[in-house]
Design a protein around this motif. Structure first.
Motif, PDB file in Angstrom:
ATOM      1  N   GLN A 302     -51.410  28.124 -18.162  1.00 42.39           N
ATOM      2  CA  GLN A 302     -51.465  29.273 -19.057  1.00 42.39           C
ATOM      3  C   GLN A 302     -51.872  30.579 -18.378  1.00 42.39           C
ATOM      4  O   GLN A 302     -51.482  31.644 -18.818  1.00 42.39           O
ATOM      5  N   TYR A 303     -52.650  30.511 -17.332  1.00 37.41           N
ATOM      6  CA  TYR A 303     -53.083  31.741 -16.674  1.00 37.41           C
ATOM      7  C   TYR A 303     -53.528  31.462 -15.247  1.00 37.41           C
ATOM      8  O   TYR A 303     -53.723  30.308 -14.845  1.00 37.41           O
ATOM      9  N   THR A 304     -53.669  32.531 -14.483  1.00 36.68           N
ATOM     10  CA  THR A 304     -54.161  32.454 -13.110  1.00 36.68           C
ATOM     11  C   THR A 304     -55.079  33.647 -12.883  1.00 36.68           C
ATOM     12  O   THR A 304     -55.292  34.449 -13.796  1.00 36.68           O
ATOM     13  N   ALA A 305     -55.642  33.769 -11.692  1.00 33.91           N
ATOM     14  CA  ALA A 305     -56.586  34.855 -11.425  1.00 33.91           C
ATOM     15  C   ALA A 305     -56.317  35.485 -10.066  1.00 33.91           C
ATOM     16  O   ALA A 305     -55.856  34.818  -9.137  1.00 33.91           O
ATOM     17  N   ARG A 306     -56.590  36.758  -9.967  1.00 37.09           N
ATOM     18  CA  ARG A 306     -56.526  37.495  -8.714  1.00 37.09           C
ATOM     19  C   ARG A 306     -57.713  38.456  -8.656  1.00 37.09           C
ATOM     20  O   ARG A 306     -58.346  38.746  -9.675  1.00 37.09           O
ATOM     21  N   LEU A 307     -58.000  38.949  -7.440  1.00 40.69           N
ATOM     22  CA  LEU A 307     -59.034  39.959  -7.284  1.00 40.69           C
ATOM     23  C   LEU A 307     -58.628  40.937  -6.197  1.00 40.69           C
ATOM     24  O   LEU A 307     -57.935  40.566  -5.250  1.00 40.69           O
ATOM     25  N   PRO A 308     -59.008  42.192  -6.318  1.00 37.03           N
ATOM     26  CA  PRO A 308     -58.687  43.145  -5.263  1.00 37.03           C
ATOM     27  C   PRO A 308     -59.443  42.783  -3.985  1.00 37.03           C
ATOM     28  O   PRO A 308     -60.648  42.500  -4.027  1.00 37.03           O
ATOM     29  N   LEU A 309     -58.743  42.786  -2.863  1.00 40.07           N
ATOM     30  CA  LEU A 309     -59.396  42.507  -1.589  1.00 40.07           C
ATOM     31  C   LEU A 309     -60.188  43.723  -1.123  1.00 40.07           C
ATOM     32  O   LEU A 309     -61.092  43.603  -0.298  1.00 40.07           O
ATOM     33  N   ALA A 310     -59.832  44.882  -1.658  1.00 37.93           N
ATOM     34  CA  ALA A 310     -60.594  46.123  -1.501  1.00 37.93           C
ATOM     35  C   ALA A 310     -60.433  46.864  -2.822  1.00 37.93           C
ATOM     36  O   ALA A 310     -59.805  46.351  -3.748  1.00 37.93           O
ATOM     37  N   GLY A 311     -61.001  48.045  -2.944  1.00 36.27           N
ATOM     38  CA  GLY A 311     -60.816  48.780  -4.183  1.00 36.27           C
ATOM     39  C   GLY A 311     -59.337  49.013  -4.459  1.00 36.27           C
ATOM     40  O   GLY A 311     -58.552  49.255  -3.538  1.00 36.27           O
ATOM     41  N   ALA A 312     -58.927  48.899  -5.731  1.00 42.23           N
ATOM     42  CA  ALA A 312     -57.505  49.031  -6.072  1.00 42.23           C
ATOM     43  C   ALA A 312     -57.365  49.700  -7.432  1.00 42.23           C
ATOM     44  O   ALA A 312     -58.332  49.866  -8.173  1.00 42.23           O
ATOM     45  N   LYS A 313     -56.139  50.087  -7.735  1.00 42.14           N
ATOM     46  CA  LYS A 313     -55.807  50.658  -9.035  1.00 42.14           C
ATOM     47  C   LYS A 313     -55.080  49.607  -9.861  1.00 42.14           C
ATOM     48  O   LYS A 313     -54.231  48.881  -9.353  1.00 42.14           O
ATOM     49  N   LEU A 314     -55.402  49.558 -11.153  1.00 44.92           N
ATOM     50  CA  LEU A 314     -54.745  48.636 -12.068  1.00 44.92           C
ATOM     51  C   LEU A 314     -54.427  49.401 -13.334  1.00 44.92           C
ATOM     52  O   LEU A 314     -55.330  49.716 -14.122  1.00 44.92           O
ATOM     53  N   ALA A 315     -53.138  49.736 -13.524  1.00 46.63           N
ATOM     54  CA  ALA A 315     -52.706  50.530 -14.676  1.00 46.63           C
ATOM     55  C   ALA A 315     -53.528  51.802 -14.799  1.00 46.63           C
ATOM     56  O   ALA A 315     -53.970  52.182 -15.896  1.00 46.63           O
ATOM     57  N   GLY A 316     -53.763  52.467 -13.650  1.00 48.80           N
ATOM     58  CA  GLY A 316     -54.507  53.712 -13.641  1.00 48.80           C
ATOM     59  C   GLY A 316     -56.009  53.561 -13.630  1.00 48.80           C
ATOM     60  O   GLY A 316     -56.748  54.542 -13.527  1.00 48.80           O
ATOM     61  N   ARG A 317     -56.496  52.340 -13.718  1.00 46.45           N
ATOM     62  CA  ARG A 317     -57.938  52.070 -13.747  1.00 46.45           C
ATOM     63  C   ARG A 317     -58.419  51.703 -12.344  1.00 46.45           C
ATOM     64  O   ARG A 317     -57.785  50.887 -11.660  1.00 46.45           O
ATOM     65  N   ASP A 318     -59.541  52.271 -11.898  1.00 47.06           N
ATOM     66  CA  ASP A 318     -60.144  51.889 -10.624  1.00 47.06           C
ATOM     67  C   ASP A 318     -60.807  50.527 -10.780  1.00 47.06           C
ATOM     68  O   ASP A 318     -61.611  50.317 -11.699  1.00 47.06           O
ATOM     69  N   VAL A 319     -60.448  49.608  -9.880  1.00 50.50           N
ATOM     70  CA  VAL A 319     -61.002  48.256  -9.935  1.00 50.50           C
ATOM     71  C   VAL A 319     -61.679  47.962  -8.599  1.00 50.50           C
ATOM     72  O   VAL A 319     -61.040  48.034  -7.545  1.00 50.50           O
ATOM     73  N   PRO A 320     -62.962  47.624  -8.598  1.00 49.92           N
ATOM     74  CA  PRO A 320     -63.665  47.377  -7.338  1.00 49.92           C
ATOM     75  C   PRO A 320     -63.255  46.061  -6.703  1.00 49.92           C
ATOM     76  O   PRO A 320     -62.720  45.161  -7.370  1.00 49.92           O
ATOM     77  N   ALA A 321     -63.500  45.944  -5.413  1.00 50.00           N
ATOM     78  CA  ALA A 321     -63.217  44.693  -4.698  1.00 50.00           C
ATOM     79  C   ALA A 321     -63.983  43.551  -5.350  1.00 50.00           C
ATOM     80  O   ALA A 321     -65.149  43.685  -5.718  1.00 50.00           O
ATOM     81  N   GLY A 322     -63.305  42.424  -5.484  1.00 50.94           N
ATOM     82  CA  GLY A 322     -63.954  41.238  -6.016  1.00 50.94           C
ATOM     83  C   GLY A 322     -63.947  41.113  -7.528  1.00 50.94           C
ATOM     84  O   GLY A 322     -64.373  40.086  -8.066  1.00 50.94           O
ATOM     85  N   LYS A 323     -63.477  42.125  -8.229  1.00 49.96           N
ATOM     86  CA  LYS A 323     -63.416  42.066  -9.693  1.00 49.96           C
ATOM     87  C   LYS A 323     -62.359  41.046 -10.114  1.00 49.96           C
ATOM     88  O   LYS A 323     -61.198  41.115  -9.694  1.00 49.96           O
ATOM     89  N   VAL A 324     -62.714  40.092 -10.941  1.00 53.26           N
ATOM     90  CA  VAL A 324     -61.778  39.045 -11.339  1.00 53.26           C
ATOM     91  C   VAL A 324     -60.793  39.579 -12.376  1.00 53.26           C
ATOM     92  O   VAL A 324     -61.191  40.150 -13.402  1.00 53.26           O
TER      93      VAL A 324
END
Length: 422
Positions: A302-324
């Protein structure tokens, strides 16, 4: 980590989840056991909140097909390992867990190095060469059901086919089939995490037995080379014993439960859609696209998971490294922007194969071709033999959030009134 510490962590986790459920947090509701029955209405509520939905549990939920696909393909996002590479989970007393220690839980370049060792066994050419064997296995188990008016489709067919195929790949004798089935079921249940110390102990026992069993197979193949999967990996060289155990075990962990549930969910979908079932009976060549629609509409994972290996953008949102980031691929498979009338089972859907059930990018499922072939052959042969197949009792589903499929599926081959599908 001691058992006392594990038990305390499990208890605290239950309390925290309980509080967040009261707040109707989307992350907490997602992993609520009752959602194992029908998670799709909940996915729609998450979709209505936006492309990226935060949870107070510290994760971000994504249900949008375009965004899920982009994250899966983007090298800026990696899988979410919970320990150092090559270091067993301390809670499992040093045992190798293929769902955490194999290449599916490694980022490039380690992922590519390990995957390349086994990938030649799953090429389109290799699948074509294996097709006759899969057809023979399916016919063998259907022959054993001949003359039976009622049977449990999961116990007596859907689970037996993939285990036999995996045992063939691993060079495992038929006498080990029952043990392999039990191990595969326990490993699949562990994907949700450990909800009690009893589950931890069961997983430890399973992994201990599986590790010992595979270690013996590796030892045997070193003494008697063969062209099965273990023999192939040894001939390729370069893998440690830890990596050999993890890669061998992955075939069981990933290849068994996924295909069992593909077949089970497929039968349920076809029984609930008589015109689609008749289409398959009249035109067996329709099986391939029907399997894709099953994978889209009601996927085994039903689902899987990823995390930014460094800071990244997700649909315009800043996402820190390690955020699930939890990618709700089952929800993405019903995104109306990609699949018109997404909740309807359509055996002729032209873009059914655009589903994300097998992931995408470098982590695209290595066994996708084998699972597709097994599902198409199994459903085609099953409904050719039993075109009037009907439910004969209540369907019991697996008590899992991440893995979806029937645990028991009682059927009959007479033309009586079918039972309701839960």
């Amino acid at each position: 980590m001691s058992d006392r510490q594990l038990a305390a962590g499990i208890a605290i986790g239950k309390v925290v989840l309980g509080w967040f459920r009261l707040l109707d947090d989307p992350g907490a509701v997602l992993i609520r056991p009752s959602q194992a029955i029908d998670p799709y209405p909940h996915y729609e509520r998450i979709r209505a909140r936006g492309k990226v939905v935060p949870s107070k549990l510290g994760m971000l939920l994504v249900s949008d097909h375009e965004l899920c696909s982009a994250v899966l393909r983007d090298p800026a996002f990696g899988v979410a390992p919970n320990k150092e590479i090559g270091q067993p989970d301390p809670g499992l007393n040093g045992l190798v867990n293929p769902l955490e220690d194999s290449f599916i839980f490694r980022n490039p370049p380690e992922h590519g190095r390990l995957r390349r060792v086994v990938s030649p066994l799953f090429t389109p050419r290799a699948m074509q060469e294996r097709q006759g064997r899969v057809e023979a296995i399916v016919d063998e188990f259907l022959d054993q059901l001949a003359g039976r008016e009622e049977f449990d489709l999961v116990d007596e067919f859907a689970s037996r086919v993939p285990i036999k195929i995996i045992c063939d790949l691993l060079g495992v004798p038929d006498t080990a089939h029952r043990r392999m089935t039990a191990w595969g079921t326990t490993l699949a249940a562990s994907i949700d995490g450990m909800g009690s110390m009893a589950q931890v102990r069961e997983l430890r026992s399973t992994l201990r037995e599986l590790n010992d069993f595979l270690a013996e197979r590796i030892k045997l193949r070193r003494a008697e080379p063969n062209d099965d999967v273990i023999g192939h990996m040894l001939a390729e060289g370069g893998l440690t014993d830890f990596e050999l155990l993890a890669s061998s075990g992955l075939l069981l962990a990933a290849g068994f439960e996924t295909t069992v549930n593909l077949i089970g969910n497929g039968v349920l979908a076809l029984l609930a859609n008589p015109s689609a079932r008749q289409r398959l009976v009249d035109d067996p060549s329709a099986a391939d696209n029907i399997v894709e629609e099953i994978l889209r509409l009601d996927p085994p994972i039903q689902y899987t998971a990823r995390l930014p290996l460094a800071g990244a953008k997700l649909a315009g949102r800043d996402v820190p490294a390690g955020k699930v980031i939890v990618l709700l691929t089952a929800a993405a498979n019903r995104d109306p922007a990609v699949f018109p009338d997404p909740h309807r089972f359509d055996p002729d859907r032209p873009n059914a194969r655009e589903h994300l059930t097998f992931s995408s990018g470098v982590h695209y499922c290595l066994g996708a071709g084998l699972a597709r072939m097994e599902g198409a052959i199994a459903l085609r042969a099953l409904f050719r033999r039993f075109p009037d197949l009907r439910l004969s009792g209540a369907v019991q589903r697996r008590a899992s959030r991440a893995v979806r499929g029937p645990l028991h599926l009682p059927v009959r081959v007479t033309s009586r009134q079918p039972a309701a599908i839960a």
